[in-house]
Scaffold this motif. Structure first.
Motif, mmCIF file in Angstrom:
data_model
loop_
_atom_site.group_PDB
_atom_site.id
_atom_site.type_symbol
_atom_site.label_atom_id
_atom_site.label_comp_id
_atom_site.label_asym_id
_atom_site.label_seq_id
_atom_site.Cartn_x
_atom_site.Cartn_y
_atom_site.Cartn_z
ATOM 1 N N LEU A 37 0.826 -1.201 0.000
ATOM 2 C CA LEU A 37 0.000 0.000 0.000
ATOM 3 C C LEU A 37 0.863 1.254 0.000
ATOM 4 N N THR A 38 0.639 2.124 -0.989
ATOM 5 C CA THR A 38 1.412 3.356 -1.133
ATOM 6 C C THR A 38 0.448 4.529 -1.207
ATOM 7 N N GLU A 39 0.484 5.390 -0.204
ATOM 8 C CA GLU A 39 -0.437 6.508 -0.099
ATOM 9 C C GLU A 39 0.295 7.823 -0.365
ATOM 10 N N LEU A 40 -0.424 8.758 -0.960
ATOM 11 C CA LEU A 40 0.120 10.065 -1.286
ATOM 12 C C LEU A 40 -0.733 11.144 -0.633
ATOM 13 N N ARG A 41 -0.081 12.008 0.135
ATOM 14 C CA ARG A 41 -0.749 13.149 0.763
ATOM 15 C C ARG A 41 -0.137 14.434 0.213
ATOM 16 N N VAL A 42 -0.977 15.389 -0.095
ATOM 17 C CA VAL A 42 -0.524 16.665 -0.653
ATOM 18 C C VAL A 42 -0.888 17.793 0.302
ATOM 19 N N ARG A 43 0.106 18.599 0.648
ATOM 20 C CA ARG A 43 -0.063 19.754 1.538
ATOM 21 C C ARG A 43 -0.737 19.368 2.854
ATOM 22 N N GLY A 44 -0.377 18.199 3.374
ATOM 23 C CA GLY A 44 -0.854 17.800 4.683
ATOM 24 C C GLY A 44 -2.241 17.220 4.711
ATOM 25 N N GLY A 45 -2.903 17.091 3.541
ATOM 26 C CA GLY A 45 -4.240 16.524 3.500
ATOM 27 C C GLY A 45 -4.211 15.015 3.696
ATOM 28 N N GLU A 46 -5.383 14.432 3.782
ATOM 29 C CA GLU A 46 -5.480 12.981 3.898
ATOM 30 C C GLU A 46 -5.220 12.336 2.546
ATOM 31 N N THR A 47 -4.986 11.027 2.581
ATOM 32 C CA THR A 47 -4.646 10.337 1.339
ATOM 33 C C THR A 47 -5.820 10.295 0.359
ATOM 34 N N ASN A 48 -7.068 10.396 0.856
ATOM 35 C CA ASN A 48 -8.213 10.437 -0.058
ATOM 36 C C ASN A 48 -8.672 11.864 -0.344
ATOM 37 N N HIS A 49 -7.822 12.843 -0.028
ATOM 38 C CA HIS A 49 -8.088 14.237 -0.370
ATOM 39 C C HIS A 49 -7.436 14.632 -1.692
ATOM 40 N N LEU A 50 -6.780 13.679 -2.338
ATOM 41 C CA LEU A 50 -6.147 13.914 -3.641
ATOM 42 C C LEU A 50 -6.936 13.178 -4.710
ATOM 43 N N LEU A 51 -7.354 13.890 -5.757
ATOM 44 C CA LEU A 51 -8.048 13.276 -6.873
ATOM 45 C C LEU A 51 -7.019 12.899 -7.941
ATOM 46 N N VAL A 52 -7.047 11.654 -8.386
ATOM 47 C CA VAL A 52 -6.087 11.165 -9.377
ATOM 48 C C VAL A 52 -6.823 10.867 -10.680
ATOM 49 N N LEU A 53 -6.314 11.413 -11.780
ATOM 50 C CA LEU A 53 -6.883 11.189 -13.110
ATOM 51 C C LEU A 53 -5.891 10.408 -13.956
ATOM 52 N N ILE A 54 -6.371 9.396 -14.671
ATOM 53 C CA ILE A 54 -5.568 8.680 -15.663
ATOM 54 C C ILE A 54 -6.252 8.847 -17.006
ATOM 55 N N ASP A 55 -5.618 9.588 -17.900
ATOM 56 C CA ASP A 55 -6.212 9.946 -19.196
ATOM 57 C C ASP A 55 -7.588 10.574 -19.010
ATOM 58 N N GLY A 56 -7.728 11.396 -17.957
ATOM 59 C CA GLY A 56 -8.959 12.137 -17.720
ATOM 60 C C GLY A 56 -10.009 11.413 -16.920
ATOM 61 N N VAL A 57 -9.792 10.131 -16.584
ATOM 62 C CA VAL A 57 -10.770 9.348 -15.833
ATOM 63 C C VAL A 57 -10.336 9.280 -14.369
ATOM 64 N N VAL A 58 -11.248 9.609 -13.446
ATOM 65 C CA VAL A 58 -10.936 9.562 -12.022
ATOM 66 C C VAL A 58 -10.610 8.130 -11.609
#
Length: 590
Positions: A37-58
């Motif tokens: 499991l590899t989690e990414l946090r941006v600016r101190g937010g939670e790991t599910n506070h980052l929206l990830v798009l792959i070719d425009g699809v969430v």
């Protein structure tokens, strides 16, 4: 922050985490070996506070708390990575509190009017095998591109004791077809699939409270699909796009612990979006409507309760955005969104910004935004009936952020520095003990979470190679019932230094990266009845080197070494970080 195809190729990275680690504002937490499991946090937010798009699809996994496990995102056939920091719900909807990570693959970009095929194969330490292929071709009005990649590794032993390695397999494939029916109408179809199998260690709850060697396996799959119709009338400033997106994360294929079925989850997103665009003079306008349905299914053995359930919710949204020049040197942006969710009160998100171009070299910018995040299905309806009970009365989280910064752009040097302050209200604590139930649950905290920080990025073309430096400072705290604590798994200081050169030749290339992660806190749960403990994990620096040699126009060979100095480190208590690993690759392009 933007990483281009040349940046990705120069790094020789196998996984996206190798590229993202060290970007400004980023905190990575990896539970050991590749596939963990590899989690990414941006600016101190939670790991599910980052929206990830792959070719425009969430790509956020509805079944796993709306987070994205970066362990299953490989860098093979990725051509562009963009990290947009700060609240972005006004454009992208619920979940974009910390920012948006956009990933573009070779099947997600339009091909030129030429055919192209390339192959890559590699072998390395820890029994690692790697192979990839991509091909593209485009005639006058039809373009087709496809790719496939495979990674297999025996992995490392993530626990502090024992000697069992935790292996990982990943097969990723994608295809894109674009058809220009007329000069005004274009149709695009995109499909991406991932199949993976990951070995992982369980936790010794009796004697140590730490990970211990065990025969546990997760077998999962991911599917992303997109259909898009673009309409662009000639000789007008108007165009529109009608899209249908589908995402499915199936973690219910074959999850076992010591051979026993443990169940799993399936999450699905169905999204319909129409957006119209209009350009007039120095202003751009966009607006549209969106429908989103999320579906959650959980399956598991009935032991101390029945974990089997099905849930769903629907959201109808209206959004608008504009940007343009107020004066010759002052640019403004403004976006807003209205969400009508079937389970929660209506929500409004917005963001506004100003950029003042002082002269040819310097610009000052500022922005203010508000974003929302709806509770996850796990938080609302539970997961393990005997130990975690859901809370259907949860309120959505809301975040407000101010940012101010300066951009500088000289002939061979560019830099950006920004300072921000964020207040998160109604933050959901997913580990609240309810004595009446004798189990844990989730609840909105009685207080605010504050994040303050500085992000810095510098790029310099020295004439002897390209240098990139990044630094982040973060102060993230949570106040609940009058008690203030430091947020976990977020380092106060982080940074990276990257150097890339071809030595002034067309044959050799050299890439190296130093990524520093400062000390940070995590929670350790010793065996019952001992209380939980907050522990400090040591700072560490990871070094990466990639050497390349261009044999001729078609053949290239490279040697990549990760964690060059074999540094011992932990992002999560008890989970040993990846050991030193080397990969020898051969690439062929036609």
């Amino acid at each position: 922050s933007v990483l281009t195809e040349s940046d990705i190729k120069a790094s020789g990275a196998l996984q996206l985490t190798d590229l993202i680690r060290g970007l400004p504002g980023v905190s990575l937490s990896q539970s050991g070996s590749p596939g963990g499991l590899t989690e990414l946090r941006v600016r101190g937010g939670e790991t599910n506070h980052l929206l990830v798009l792959i070719d425009g699809v969430v790509a956020n996994d509805v079944g796993q708390g709306s987070l994205v496990d970066l362990a299953h995102l490989t860098s093979a056939n990725v051509v562009r990575i963009e990290l947009l920091r700060g609240p972005q719900s006004a454009r992208w909807g619920s979940g974009a509190i910390g920012g948006v990570l956009s990933i573009t693959t070779k099947s997600g970009q339009f091909a030129d009017n030429a055919s192209h095929v390339d192959f890559s194969a590699g072998v390395g330490t820890q029994g690692t095998l790697q192979g990839s292929m991509n091909a593209r071709s485009q005639s006058d009005n039809v373009g087709i591109s496809a790719y496939a990649s495979y990674i297999r590794t025996d992995g490392d032993n993530v626990s502090r004791v024992g000697n069992e390695d935790d292996g990982y397999d990943n097969m990723t494939a994608g295809i894109n077809i674009n058809y220009a029916a007329t000069s005004e109408h274009t149709l695009i179809a995109n499909l991406r699939t991932v199949q993976y199998e990951n070995d992982y260690d369980g936790t010794d709850f009796v004697t140590t409270g730490l990970p211990a060697d065990s025969d546990n396996v997760t077998d999962g799959s991911q599917i992303s699909a997109k259909l898009r119709w673009e309409f662009a009338p000639e000789n007008t400033g108007y165009r529109s796009a009608l899209s249908a997106h589908y995402r499915k994360d199936d973690n219910d294929n074959d999850n076992t612990e010591s051979g026993a079925d443990t169940g799993g989850t399936t999450g699905e997103r169905i999204e319909l979006n129409w957006t119209g665009f209009y350009t007039m003079d120095n202003w751009d306008f966009a607006g549209g409507v969106e429908y989103l349905q999320r579906l959650f299914t959980q399956r598991g053995p009935i032991v101390f309760g029945d974990p089997n359930q099905k849930q769903h919710d629907n959201t109808y949204s209206v959004f608008a955005e504009t940007n343009g020049q107020l004066t010759e040197s002052l640019t403004a942006t403004l976006s807003a969104r209205f969400d009508n969710n079937s389970e929660f009160d209506n929500a409004v998100s917005y963001r506004g910004g100003l950029t003042w171009q002082l002269n040819d070299y310097y610009a000052v910018f500022t922005s203010y935004g508000k974003a929302v995040k709806t509770p996850t299905f796990t938080e609302r309806f539970g997961y393990f009936p005997a130990s975690f009970i859901g809370n259907p009365n949860l309120e959505p989280e809301t975040s407000e952020e101010w940012e101010i910064g300066v951009k500088a752009n000289w002939k061979s040097l560019s830099a950006q520095i920004s300072a921000y302050t964020t207040d998160l209200e109604d933050e959901i604590n997913g580990f609240v003990f309810v004595s009446d139930l004798g189990a844990y649950s989730a609840d909105n905290i009685d207080g605010e979470s504050s994040r303050e920080g500085i992000d810095l990025e510098l790029n310099w073309d020295s004439g002897y190679g390209d240098f990139t430096a990044a630094y982040s400072y973060l102060d993230a705290e949570q106040t609940d019932n009058g008690i203030t604590t430091t947020e976990l798994r977020r380092a106060r200081h982080q940074g990276s230094l990257t150097y890339n050169t071809d030595f002034g030749t067309e044959k050799f290339s050299f890439y190296t990266k130093l990524a520093y992660t400062g000390s940070h806190y995590d929670t350790f749960f010793p065996p019952f009845p001992e209380p939980s403990q907050t522990l400090a994990l040591s700072a560490y620096t990871l070094a990466t080197v990639n050497l390349g040699y261009q044999i001729d126009k078609q053949w290239q060979v490279s040697l990549k070494v990760d964690n060059v100095f074999d540094t011992d480190y932990e992002d999560i208590v008890g989970y040993a970080g990846q050991e030193r690993r080397a990969l020898l690759s051969v690439n062929y392009s036609m």
